[in-house]
Design a protein around this motif. Sequence first.
Motif, PDB file in Angstrom:
ATOM      1  N   VAL A 160       0.828  -1.215   0.000  1.00 20.88           N
ATOM      2  CA  VAL A 160       0.000   0.000   0.000  1.00 20.88           C
ATOM      3  C   VAL A 160       0.863   1.265   0.000  1.00 20.88           C
ATOM      4  O   VAL A 160       0.390   2.353  -0.328  1.00 20.88           O
ATOM      5  CB  VAL A 160      -0.967   0.023   1.208  1.00 20.88           C
ATOM      6  N   LEU A 161       2.158   1.115   0.370  1.00 17.14           N
ATOM      7  CA  LEU A 161       3.070   2.262   0.361  1.00 17.14           C
ATOM      8  C   LEU A 161       3.938   2.300  -0.886  1.00 17.14           C
ATOM      9  O   LEU A 161       4.925   3.047  -0.942  1.00 17.14           O
ATOM     10  CB  LEU A 161       3.973   2.216   1.604  1.00 17.14           C
ATOM     11  N   SER A 162       3.581   1.497  -1.879  1.00 21.83           N
ATOM     12  CA  SER A 162       4.421   1.408  -3.071  1.00 21.83           C
ATOM     13  C   SER A 162       4.478   2.727  -3.845  1.00 21.83           C
ATOM     14  O   SER A 162       5.507   3.072  -4.427  1.00 21.83           O
ATOM     15  CB  SER A 162       3.908   0.289  -3.992  1.00 21.83           C
ATOM     16  N   ALA A 163       3.392   3.496  -3.847  1.00 19.91           N
ATOM     17  CA  ALA A 163       3.384   4.765  -4.576  1.00 19.91           C
ATOM     18  C   ALA A 163       4.371   5.751  -3.948  1.00 19.91           C
ATOM     19  O   ALA A 163       5.115   6.431  -4.648  1.00 19.91           O
ATOM     20  CB  ALA A 163       1.975   5.358  -4.587  1.00 19.91           C
ATOM     21  N   THR A 164       4.375   5.833  -2.650  1.00 25.37           N
ATOM     22  CA  THR A 164       5.353   6.650  -1.910  1.00 25.37           C
ATOM     23  C   THR A 164       5.372   6.179  -0.459  1.00 25.37           C
ATOM     24  O   THR A 164       4.325   5.908   0.132  1.00 25.37           O
ATOM     25  CB  THR A 164       5.019   8.148  -1.967  1.00 25.37           C
ATOM     26  N   GLU A 165       6.565   6.062   0.091  1.00 27.83           N
ATOM     27  CA  GLU A 165       6.687   5.608   1.480  1.00 27.83           C
ATOM     28  C   GLU A 165       6.640   6.770   2.477  1.00 27.83           C
ATOM     29  O   GLU A 165       6.595   6.556   3.677  1.00 27.83           O
ATOM     30  CB  GLU A 165       7.996   4.834   1.657  1.00 27.83           C
ATOM     31  N   GLU A 166       6.647   7.970   1.965  1.00 28.38           N
ATOM     32  CA  GLU A 166       6.616   9.138   2.844  1.00 28.38           C
ATOM     33  C   GLU A 166       5.255   9.257   3.523  1.00 28.38           C
ATOM     34  O   GLU A 166       4.208   9.111   2.887  1.00 28.38           O
ATOM     35  CB  GLU A 166       6.893  10.415   2.043  1.00 28.38           C
ATOM     36  N   LEU A 167       5.283   9.534   4.828  1.00 24.28           N
ATOM     37  CA  LEU A 167       4.059   9.776   5.593  1.00 24.28           C
ATOM     38  C   LEU A 167       4.220  11.142   6.271  1.00 24.28           C
ATOM     39  O   LEU A 167       4.857  11.262   7.322  1.00 24.28           O
ATOM     40  CB  LEU A 167       3.835   8.682   6.644  1.00 24.28           C
ATOM     41  N   SER A 168       3.666  12.159   5.656  1.00 24.95           N
ATOM     42  CA  SER A 168       3.870  13.513   6.175  1.00 24.95           C
ATOM     43  C   SER A 168       2.725  14.425   5.749  1.00 24.95           C
ATOM     44  O   SER A 168       1.884  14.056   4.922  1.00 24.95           O
ATOM     45  CB  SER A 168       5.205  14.082   5.672  1.00 24.95           C
ATOM     46  N   ILE A 169       2.730  15.627   6.336  1.00 21.15           N
ATOM     47  CA  ILE A 169       1.762  16.673   6.002  1.00 21.15           C
ATOM     48  C   ILE A 169       2.573  17.899   5.597  1.00 21.15           C
ATOM     49  O   ILE A 169       3.515  18.296   6.299  1.00 21.15           O
ATOM     50  CB  ILE A 169       0.865  17.007   7.220  1.00 21.15           C
ATOM     51  N   ARG A 170       2.206  18.501   4.471  1.00 19.88           N
ATOM     52  CA  ARG A 170       2.936  19.671   3.977  1.00 19.88           C
ATOM     53  C   ARG A 170       1.967  20.832   3.749  1.00 19.88           C
ATOM     54  O   ARG A 170       0.888  20.631   3.198  1.00 19.88           O
ATOM     55  CB  ARG A 170       3.698  19.344   2.693  1.00 19.88           C
ATOM     56  N   ILE A 171       2.385  22.005   4.214  1.00 21.07           N
ATOM     57  CA  ILE A 171       1.550  23.211   4.093  1.00 21.07           C
ATOM     58  C   ILE A 171       2.310  24.235   3.262  1.00 21.07           C
ATOM     59  O   ILE A 171       3.481  24.518   3.527  1.00 21.07           O
ATOM     60  CB  ILE A 171       1.221  23.796   5.480  1.00 21.07           C
ATOM     61  N   LYS A 172       1.602  24.774   2.262  1.00 21.25           N
ATOM     62  CA  LYS A 172       2.234  25.765   1.390  1.00 21.25           C
ATOM     63  C   LYS A 172       1.266  26.917   1.153  1.00 21.25           C
ATOM     64  O   LYS A 172       0.101  26.697   0.814  1.00 21.25           O
ATOM     65  CB  LYS A 172       2.629  25.116   0.058  1.00 21.25           C
ATOM     66  N   ALA A 173       1.748  28.138   1.318  1.00 22.49           N
ATOM     67  CA  ALA A 173       0.914  29.332   1.118  1.00 22.49           C
ATOM     68  C   ALA A 173       1.271  29.992  -0.204  1.00 22.49           C
ATOM     69  O   ALA A 173       2.446  30.288  -0.459  1.00 22.49           O
ATOM     70  CB  ALA A 173       1.117  30.312   2.270  1.00 22.49           C
ATOM     71  N   ASP A 174       0.256  30.186  -1.037  1.00 24.86           N
ATOM     72  CA  ASP A 174       0.423  30.880  -2.311  1.00 24.86           C
ATOM     73  C   ASP A 174      -0.151  32.280  -2.146  1.00 24.86           C
ATOM     74  O   ASP A 174      -1.347  32.515  -2.336  1.00 24.86           O
ATOM     75  CB  ASP A 174      -0.306  30.090  -3.413  1.00 24.86           C
ATOM     76  N   LYS A 175       0.739  33.232  -1.781  1.00 23.54           N
ATOM     77  CA  LYS A 175       0.267  34.588  -1.493  1.00 23.54           C
ATOM     78  C   LYS A 175      -0.242  35.303  -2.733  1.00 23.54           C
ATOM     79  O   LYS A 175      -1.149  36.128  -2.652  1.00 23.54           O
ATOM     80  CB  LYS A 175       1.391  35.410  -0.852  1.00 23.54           C
TER      81      LYS A 175
END
Length: 785
Positions: A127-142
């Motif tokens: 189930v992690l084959s697509a990506t093993e990363e487990l994280s949350i990312r926040i990005k602001a487009d001002k």
Amino acid sequence: MCVKYTIVLVLFGLLALTGSARADEIDDTLPTVEADLGASREGSRTDDELLKREEEAIKIDGLNVAQVKELRDKAEKFAFQAEVNRMMKLIINSLYRNKDIFLRELISNASDALDKIRLLSLTDKSVLSATEELSIRIKADKDNHILHITDTGIGMTKADLVNNLGTIAKSGTAEFLSKLASGENNAEASDLIGQFGVGFYSAFLVADRVVVTTKNNDDKQYIWESDSNQYSIVEDPRGPTLKRGTQISLHLKEEAWDFLEIDTIRNLVQKYSQFINFNIYLWSSKTEQVEEPIDEDEEVPAEEKKEEDEEGAVEEEKEEKEPKTKKVEKTTWDWELLNDAKPIWTRKPSEVDEKEYEDFYKSLTKDTSPPLAKIHFVAEGEVTFKSILYIPKVQPSESFNKYGTRTDNIKLFVRRVFITDDFQDMMPNYLNFIRGIVDSDDLPLNVSRETLQQHKLIKVIKKKLIRKALDMMKKMDKEDYKKFWAEYSTNLKLGVIEDSSNRSRLAKLLMFRSSSSKGEFVSLAEYVERMKEKQQAIYYIAGGSLDEVETSPFVERLIKKGYEVLYLTEAVDEYCIGALPEFEGKKFQNVAKEGVVLDDESAEKQEALKAKFEPLTKWLSDEALKDHILKAEVGDRLTSTPCALVASKYGWTANMQRIITAQTHSKTNDVQRDYYLSQKKTLEINPRHPLIKELLKRVEDNPSDPVAKDSALMMFRTATLRSGYMLKDTLDFAKSIEAMMKQTLGISPEEQIEEEEEEEVEGTKEEIEEDAEEDESKSEDHDEL
């Protein structure tokens, strides 16, 4: 008839054409309307403005406007479930007082999605084959006013989008809404605490359009879009750009643009979500100074270059010089980890080392010093929760100025997500210095803050927190407890007064100096252990200083006979002991009050002394001091002092009177206070003192002896001062002392004070008046000149 009708129609047509032409003329002559007038109002937009606004609103990475418009045309349109519609209207218009909870909710949802994929990976690594990363990312487009929150969690299928984002979860929210609509608890609606039931929809607090891009392992990547009125779902033509997970893009309202600021986002994450299990990253910039090489042509002046050409041969033989550099400021963008503090309370205490506890305390409290003590526990029973409590080394100096006000020292978490620290009653006032966290999964969330505060589970948590905090103090070693007592003794004494349910536990933590401790503090348990065999009470005396209580007449005989007396020298001490009925079966006895009985003297001997001095005690009570004292009696607590004033069992001692009269917020005409202040005291005489023996002899010889009366009054006044009370007639007392000094120095009482000599003025009255007139006339002549 038909002809008439035709003519009418023709006339109307001509009029219409004429009106149109006139309108064109008017448009040409009138000044141009400002381009942005009403641009934010749908009803006043031109077609060009509307198109431009739509182009700005529907930007999706990797797709141009035409592609997005095509997507919209192909998208399936859905209507929200009725309850969702009602709820979102409440959310957007009135439900939440605090808009910044939207970020907490969306991060909590992302964490749940990551938890789900992590659990699935335990049994199926693919189930992690697509990506093993487990994280949350926040990005602001001002530039476009868009906030992106992306996770690599389980993602959603098309069916999930319909079921999860189009209907309300069965979390009690629907029931709450029905109650709200019926008019119940309207006051509570403005301050919900349980945003988990409506977590995703809180996005509409700050956004007028929400776009959700999601990819599940079992389905294609889809785009969900809504303006809170309806939503659409369409397959993403870009393909699986996310690999796996969900991206929520919030097109923020103008009043919510502050949430695009990096510092605002960082502060919100650290406040609400710093203990989420998964890493949370923020796309942020930092400016740093870097070394950059300097161009030679730019660096070397023309004259120096000419000299270098002349010495070219020499330079060829030398080694090449290192390239010169200059410092320049450079801004770099990168992902910044926001939640480096880990929720150590979720682990077993045996698995956490002291350094981790200290680091966690510093991150929680922003204190630079390590804590004085800590306790880490899991409470089970009616409610299960995990908690870590700390005692800071130093108590802030303004703590008692804020005593009784709301504090934010205990933070309430649910599943590692911060809910609130705005509780009036999570800890009692006297323990307001305790810092820590409570994490429980058992609390109801879809209720108002006030309701939760009164909830029975909160009361259970509070009860257990108090017990654990007191246990932490009890288990401190002797040296640490001395430091603790120096900082927090007043808090525990106030606890004895305020907290009747924990009074016996708090009493075991109390410490005081005593007549046998040589300046050190002793606990009540240590005092009881050292008590004399037949001693029935714990003796104590209260005063303004250690010197005052050590030299008090009330402790003379007790100390001489080997009894230990506790010294209470803080203002709160006498209140504290007064609130304690007993300790380990021993009652407390204030030695400045009536009731002190020493068992070392037989009752027969005491009765004999009372009979012997009865003429004196009767004379003092009924004649000499009848306006000053309640009664006079023979006592057994004095050694070197002739007499002392003793308060009644329920009266105020001198120390208590001093405290009461010093209070600035007291009522002007307080009947109760005035009653206690004006209470007469008992004059206790020392039958062994020579002054008392002589006074008895004089009274027996002549009860009307004026010397005996004056001596009795003087003894009363000195006893008043020695016992710590204030004299009412200080002027008369001063005159009496002066009379005694005259007698001692052999000065006659009739001798008068020498009169001050008046200064003699030269000249007669008439001469003085003439001189004054002459001066006045000279002054007038001078003015004329």
